[in-house]
Design an enzyme around this catalytic site. Structure first.
Site, PDB file in Angstrom:
ATOM      1  N   HIS A  56     -13.128  68.945  85.632  1.00 59.86           N
ATOM      2  CA  HIS A  56     -14.492  68.426  85.759  1.00 59.86           C
ATOM      3  C   HIS A  56     -14.672  67.694  87.089  1.00 59.86           C
ATOM      4  CE1 HIS A  56     -17.484  65.156  84.896  1.00 59.86           C
ATOM      5  NE2 HIS A  56     -18.177  66.194  84.481  1.00 59.86           N
ATOM      6  N   GLU A  59     -15.133  70.178  89.756  1.00 59.68           N
ATOM      7  CA  GLU A  59     -16.511  70.702  89.668  1.00 59.68           C
ATOM      8  C   GLU A  59     -17.486  69.768  90.405  1.00 59.68           C
ATOM      9  OE1 GLU A  59     -18.502  70.270  85.773  1.00 59.68           O
ATOM     10  OE2 GLU A  59     -20.064  69.734  87.200  1.00 59.68           O
ATOM     11  N   HIS A  60     -17.352  68.459  90.189  1.00 55.80           N
ATOM     12  CA  HIS A  60     -18.246  67.515  90.872  1.00 55.80           C
ATOM     13  C   HIS A  60     -18.012  67.539  92.379  1.00 55.80           C
ATOM     14  CE1 HIS A  60     -20.219  64.460  88.053  1.00 55.80           C
ATOM     15  NE2 HIS A  60     -19.851  65.471  87.282  1.00 55.80           N
ATOM     16  N   GLU A 131     -20.774  58.789  83.522  1.00 56.23           N
ATOM     17  CA  GLU A 131     -21.000  59.957  82.658  1.00 56.23           C
ATOM     18  C   GLU A 131     -20.177  59.806  81.369  1.00 56.23           C
ATOM     19  OE1 GLU A 131     -20.057  63.651  84.612  1.00 56.23           O
ATOM     20  OE2 GLU A 131     -20.767  64.873  82.934  1.00 56.23           O
TER      21      GLU A 131
END
Lengths: 413, 424
Positions: A56, A59-60, A131
């Site tokens: 993740h 991905e960011h 998040e």
């Protein structure tokens, strides 16, 4: 009449696959690169464990490039962009009306040119931590993590996709880069474009990028799963209690393809606890569930499980009902020829419905590529399923040894 | 093609060869009244639970599955000062199926069953259907408290409509209101809805216009829809009092993440300013990932994962929502204010304006790739056509927007409500 969907495929020498689906009357072009790498891929061949949330984080951070952010480039050429990480996949996408080829170049730049620095990694940590905090306030999300930790104790799938505040501290520009090179390889990705584009032009653009692998392809690491846990519960400051009932299916017991298995298990669950089942009605009328009740079947990589969840004022009755009613005998009685026909017609209808959405088509086509399944042939898979197949798969799935549960109880009660 | 079947009963057929489904939606409209919201939502749910011919939830679902998975949807929503109760059936276009030749007729019959052939026993809604839907709705309303984005958005709404009793309560009602609804009361309310509400019927997909007209003029629905209904009266909100004294509220809760929600009014400064200037201003402020709020609050200062603004053209309200750490609340409020000042002071670049214009055009075109787009547009065209722009007018209005107009809109912004949900 609307034209039938047609798909054109090109496989490049480096193993990268391109698939284009025309949608003549639609305005948009939807482009997606999917990588066969998700939050569960944290164990390396040498036994080293990567920090939770690294897929993740990549991905960011792939959006950061020297002196610019890729989202600015997409904006310049009129596209929206987004990305997501699931348990087993990472995807990067754009949606545009104009400049599809310029946006395709930006998408390929996004996935092929990592630029991770100490500074940009540090600043991203705060955003991702926010998040994580957001998800921790969502009872459905918390419950999913909890039931997965019962189904797959100590397995990476039981960790939050984004990781934890602690695991984020272990992620740095070095392990991000080495992980990127391990998984972001042409053979481990595919590109799908839905809309009015020319495949030759697309191939020409893909060839402008250096997608050659630097690392060997990662081996599939099949760590044996620990036995399923007995279940558990916890309290949370929520107004309504929620329960999950989990079923784990170990794939070494079947030779069926995952896609077929997913369709069949879905049909079994629809027969037993779907909205048109006797038991859904019984559960509702006896006040055990409300209309938030649902089930989800996942069959990805080496994971296959079912999660049945909902808000319930009677968590113990919820669990007992599932334990006693999810049986092959009950299925045999419920799965009449009429019911089977209804379920099949419903599945065919869902397939047609999904073709209204370029987004849905692109995501399914990209995901199915990793399971050697052609999206346009899904209808044949649905059509080929028999009652016998469902009874057979039920023997594998509906076994009390596969079951567990988790209750998230309201502190207010 | 639009046809007025009776006064305030409109049938709108939009034949198009774009989608693989056909959607029929019937919207019932009447004035939004706080005491009716819960009844209206419960009525929508009870109607879609079962019918006389399909007298249990299971039997109705079986029928939907037989029709290749027809999706029956019901909802209620606020539209200006109306409460819109919508019932729709979306189904696969029979041209994509083998053996679905009568699907259009069969789905319209199903919709007609749901709306007219009620599951009645002893002159009341069948007890299980009524009790189940009542308890489902209560349970859903209780669950709202566990969805912090919704909690924050409803709290802001309460503050914005502090002076409008009909709009300050949620459109789906409250637990207390649902608890007080009786079976007889709901049935009486149904009779009012079916005979008095303005009706808008939309049919979108690859259909034959005459076939649809025949169904609505000669079928079971005709008897009801050929009766004329009273004309509705549009009323717009006024926030003058809140401009003088904004409504402010802070709440504490055991949460990991805090929320800020703010509402601002904007003014129509002059006729020369583009109709789209407020939307462009909003896009630059917090409408996408290139906006001031996203870049300054999230990307540069890592203060929030989610931060965005939106603009409601009818009420001219700009709302801002952010999810963040409790320690960052004050800093974020300051940064939000700085971004408004940035636009107000004319610092927006020509590139930002161009980008926002591009986003608006793109969203408009991508929106038209959805079947629901055509239904929503048709409803707005009937209740408030001034809110719609045709393609040419949209192009002209978009072209007109410049830095000065955007700055003028931002200068007219006045905070009217602020809600903070503070996580302890």
């Amino acid at each position: 009449m609307v034209a039938k969907l047609e798909k054109v495929t090109r496989k490049l020498k480096n193993g990268f696959e391109i698939q284009v689906i025309q949608m003549p009357n639609f305005n948009q072009i939807y482009g997606l690169v999917m990588v066969n790498f998700g939050s569960v891929n944290t164990l390396l061949e040498d036994g080293e464990q990567l920090p939770a949330g690294i897929a993740h984080f990549i991905e960011h951070k792939l959006f950061a490039k020297p002196g610019y952010d890729v989202s600015e480039k997409f904006a310049e050429y009129g596209a929206n962009t987004n990305a997501y990480t699931s348990y087993t996949k990472t995807a990067y996408l754009f949606q545009t009306i104009e400049n599809p080829y310029d946006n395709l170049r930006i998408l390929l730049d996004l996935v092929s040119n990592p630029y991770f620095t100490k500074k940009n990694v540090n600043s991203e940590r705060g955003i991702i931590d926010q998040e994580i905090q957001m998800y921790l306030d969502m009872p459905e999300w918390v419950l999913e993590q909890k039931i997965l930790s019962q189904l797959y104790p100590n397995d990476p799938i039981s960790a939050d996709i984004a990781g934890t505040s602690e695991s984020l501290k272990e992620i740095n520009n070095e392990n991000l880069l080495s992980t990127y090179y391990r998984y972001y390889q042409p053979k481990n990705m595919n590109l799908v474009l839905v809309g009015n584009v020319d495949i030759d032009k697309v191939e020409e653009i893909v060839n402008e990028f250096d997608l050659e692998a630097t690392d060997p392809m990662p081996n599939k690491i099949m760590r044996p799963f620990e036995p399923i846990s007995d279940g558990g519960q916890n309290t949370m400051e929520i107004s309504q209690s929620r329960s999950s009932f989990g079923i784990r299916v170990d794939l070494d017991k079947t030779s069926k393809s995952l896609v077929e298995l997913q369709f069949e298990i879905n049909m079994v669950m629809e027969t037993l606890v779907g909205e048109s089942s006797d038991y859904y009605e019984e559960l509702t009328n006896s006040g055990i569930i409300d209309d938030s009740f649902s089930y989800n079947v996942v069959a990805e990589n080496n994971y296959c499980f079912v999660i049945i969840s909902g808000t319930t004022p009677k968590p113990d009755e919820f669990r007992e009902f599932m334990s006693s009613h999810l049986t092959t005998e009950i299925l045999k009685n419920a799965l009449t020829a009429t019911k089977f026909q209804q379920i099949k017609l419903d599945a065919i209808g869902s397939y047609v419905f999904a073709q209204n959405s370029p987004e849905s088509i692109a995501n399914q086509v990209a995901e199915l590529y990793f399971y050697d399944t052609d999206y346009l042939k899904l209808i044949d898979i649905i059509d080929g399923i028999t009652i016998n197949d469902l009874n057979e798969v039920a023997e594998l799935v509906l076994n009390p040894d596969n079951y567990t549960y988790y209750h998230l109880l309201s502190e207010k009660k | 093609m639009r046809k007025e079947i009776a006064k305030n009963v409109v049938l709108n057929i939009i034949p198009m060869q774009k989608f693989r489904t056909i959607k029929v939606q019937i919207d019932f409209l009447r004035p939004l009244l706080k005491d009716e919201n819960a009844q209206r939502r419960l009525l929508a749910n009870v109607l879609s639970n079962s019918t006389k011919k399909y007298p249990t939830f299971k039997k109705l679902n079986d029928r939907e599955m037989e029709l290749y998975g027809t999706e029956i949807n019901v909802y209620t929503r606020g539209l200006i000062n109306y409460n819109d109760l919508a019932i729709s059936a979306e189904f696969a276009d029979p041209q994509f199926l083998i053996g679905g030749d009568n699907l259009i007729k069969e789905n319209l019959e199903l919709l007609s069953e749901i709306i007219l052939n009620l599951n009645i026993e002893n002159n009341l809604f069948e007890k299980t259907a009524f009790d189940t839907e009542k308890s489902n709705l209560i349970s859903n309303l209780l669950s709202i408290d566990d969805n912090q984005d919704l909690v924050s958005s409803l709290a802001l709404n309460r503050l914005i409509y502090k002076n409008n009793v009909n709009k300050q309560l949620p459109i789906f009602g409250t637990v207390e209101q649902v608890e007080n609804i009786t079976n007889q009361g709901l049935l009486d309310y149904y009779k009012k809805v079916i005979s008095e509400d303005t009706v808008v019927i939309n049919v979108v997909g690859d259909v034959d216009e005459q076939e649809i007209i025949n169904i609505f003029e000669d079928g079971k629905l005709a008897e009801f829809f050929q009766k004329e209904r009273p004309t509705l009266d549009l009323k717009f909100d006024n926030f003058d009092e809140l401009k003088e004294t904004p409504a402010i509220q802070k709440e504490h809760k055991k949460l990991n993440q805090s929320r800020i929600a703010e509402a601002f009014t904007t003014e129509k400064i002059s006729e020369d300013i583009s109709f789209l200037a407020p939307q462009i201003m909003n896009l630059i402020l917090g409408g996408d990932d290139q906006s001031q709020l996203f870049q300054e609050v999230r990307e540069k200062n890592s203060l929030a994962y989610s931060v965005s603004s939106s603009y409601q053209p009818i009420s001219r309200l700009v709302t801002i929502h952010a999810g963040l750490d409790a320690n960052s609340l004050n800093k974020t409020v300051e940064l939000i204010s700085d971004q408004i000042d940035y636009i107000k002071n004319g610092n927006v670049s020509a590139d930002q304006i161009e980008h926002a214009k591009k986003v608006m055009s793109t969203r408009r075109l991508i929106g038209s790739d959805s079947i629901q787009h055509y239904i929503n547009r048709s409803i707005w065209d009937i209740i408030y056509p001034q809110s719609l722009l045709d393609d040419e007018k949209f192009r002209v209005e978009l072209e007109k927007v410049d830095v000065a107009q955007v700055a003028e809109v931002a200068s007219s912004m006045k905070v009217i409500a602020q809600y903070q949900l503070i996580g302890d």
